[in-house]
Design an enzyme around this catalytic site. Structure first.
Site, PDB file in Angstrom:
ATOM      1  CD  GLU A  36      -2.979  -0.837   2.376  1.00  0.00           C
ATOM      2  OE1 GLU A  36      -2.745   0.067   3.205  1.00  0.00           O
ATOM      3  OE2 GLU A  36      -3.927  -1.627   2.478  1.00  0.00           O
ATOM      4  NE  ARG A  93       2.415   2.309 -25.267  1.00  0.00           N
ATOM      5  CZ  ARG A  93       3.542   1.672 -25.022  1.00  0.00           C
ATOM      6  NH1 ARG A  93       4.178   1.071 -26.011  1.00  0.00           N
ATOM      7  NH2 ARG A  93       4.038   1.625 -23.797  1.00  0.00           N
ATOM      8  CD  GLN A  94      -4.451  -0.617 -21.934  1.00  0.00           C
ATOM      9  OE1 GLN A  94      -5.569  -1.035 -21.638  1.00  0.00           O
ATOM     10  NE2 GLN A  94      -3.380  -0.860 -21.184  1.00  0.00           N
ATOM     11  CE  LYS A 191       5.413  -0.413 -38.707  1.00  0.00           C
ATOM     12  NZ  LYS A 191       5.525  -0.468 -37.235  1.00  0.00           N
ATOM     13  CG  ASP A 221       7.435  -0.099 -24.972  1.00  0.00           C
ATOM     14  OD1 ASP A 221       8.298  -0.548 -24.180  1.00  0.00           O
ATOM     15  OD2 ASP A 221       6.222  -0.335 -24.819  1.00  0.00           O
ATOM     16  CB  SER A 222      10.129  -3.245 -27.833  1.00  0.00           C
ATOM     17  OG  SER A 222       9.778  -2.957 -29.175  1.00  0.00           O
ATOM     18  N   GLY A 223      11.942  -0.688 -28.909  1.00  0.00           N
ATOM     19  CA  GLY A 223      12.998  -0.300 -29.838  1.00  0.00           C
ATOM     20  C   GLY A 223      12.905  -0.991 -31.184  1.00  0.00           C
ATOM     21  CB  THR A 225       8.847   0.656 -34.304  1.00  0.00           C
ATOM     22  OG1 THR A 225       7.743  -0.187 -33.962  1.00  0.00           O
ATOM     23  CG2 THR A 225       8.426   1.591 -35.435  1.00  0.00           C
TER      24      THR A 225
END
EC number: 2.7.6.1
Length: 312
Positions: A36, A93-94, A191, A221-223, A225
């Protein structure tokens, strides 16, 4: 006016305070053994115009709860106005239903922020601009472009550059940057999957042969793209490829992926506190976002125009 910081990115909060020649209001944010979150404000904020600085980056849920609980404490302490300064807005992103029986989490988070006590929101480069409309309170969405433009002009001078959108969805953002760079040429990485079961193909819209390419995106983010787009640009003859992003999320093995890619440089702002790994990487450079946020906070506090920050 008072500035108060949660724990997501304390160095950025300190830098904003330095820009405004202020100090951060003393407060405590801690986590109990059962996870908490507890908040205590150690100074009087009654009747004050308070700016709470907190990115809702990883760990997103903990950082979001810190922000909500801090604003609740400020509201109960009779702060006159509470502005949630959220340099990186998690859950962005949501922003729409992508399938049946799925949530629109960005809208839920916007509702939570308003309910917790925010009177207005200040953020930077929302993943989807329409998220501004999710809030029923004034929301300023700053653009990181000016910070990047200054850096690009300083590093590349009069060299011919091409601004590249790493996907079709980012064309508007890339075009805006190109205009600020004296109407630089624009290219797009498109793409496409030619047919089911076949690997994705990178099509380049525009001539990048011999050009210095500047890719622009709101986040890394992940790199994947950016790394794949850089490879496609190099295959089509680009002499160099750099990427500029506002939010360096850099999840998982993203830093290693960037380092192993043909990307010459990833330049990001510090809306999210960079990891030590990222700071030590020879391929990654960090630009300070504190002057932009600090000036926006000053203008809001003085009831001045925020949009005029971008009139150039």
């Amino acid at each position: 006016m008072k500035l108060i910081s949660c724990n997501a990115n304390r160095p950025l909060s300190d830098a904003i305070a330095d820009y405004l020649d202020m100090r951060l209001t003393r407060s405590e944010v801690k986590t109990f053994a059962d996870q908490e979150i507890f908040v205590r404000i150690d100074e009087n904020v009654r009747g004050e115009d308070v700016f709470v600085i907190q990115s809702t980056s990883y760990p997103a849920n903990d950082n979001l709860m810190q922000l909500l609980i801090m604003m609740d404490a400020l509201r109960r302490a009779s702060a006159r106005r509470i502005t949630a300064v959220i340099p990186y807005f998690g859950y962005a992103r949501q922003d729409r239903k992508t399938d049946g029986r799925t949530p629109i989490s960005a809208k839920l988070v916007a509702n939570l922020i308003s309910t917790a006590g925010a009177d207005r929101v200040l953020t930077v480069d929302l993943h989807a601009g329409q998220i501004q409309g999710f809030f029923d309170i004034p929301t300023d969405n700053l653009f990181g472009g000016p910070v990047m433009v200054d850096d690009i002009k300083e590093r590349y001078g009069k060299e011919k550059i091409i601004v590249v959108s790493p996907d079709v969805g980012g064309v508007v953002r890339a075009r805006s940057l190109a205009k600020r760079l004296d109407d630089a040429d624009l290219a797009i990485v498109d793409k496409r999957r030619p047919e089911a079961g076949k690997s994705e193909v990178m099509n380049i819209i525009g001539d990048v042969r011999g050009a210095r390419c500047i890719m622009l995106d709101d986040m890394c983010d992940s790199g994947g793209t950016l790394a794949n787009a850089a490879a496609a640009l190099k295959e089509h003859g680009a002499s160099s490829v750099s990427a500029y992003v506002t939010h360096g999320v850099l999840s998982g093995s993203a830093v290693e992926r960037i380092e192993k890619s043909v990307l010459d440089e990833l330049v990001m702002t510090d809306t999210i506190q960079p990891s030590e790994h990222a700071l030590k990487s020879k391929n990654i450079r960090v630009l300070p976002i504190s002057p932009l946020l600090g000036e926006a906070i000053r203008r809001i506090a003085n009831e001045e125009s925020v949009s005029k920050l971008f009139d150039r």
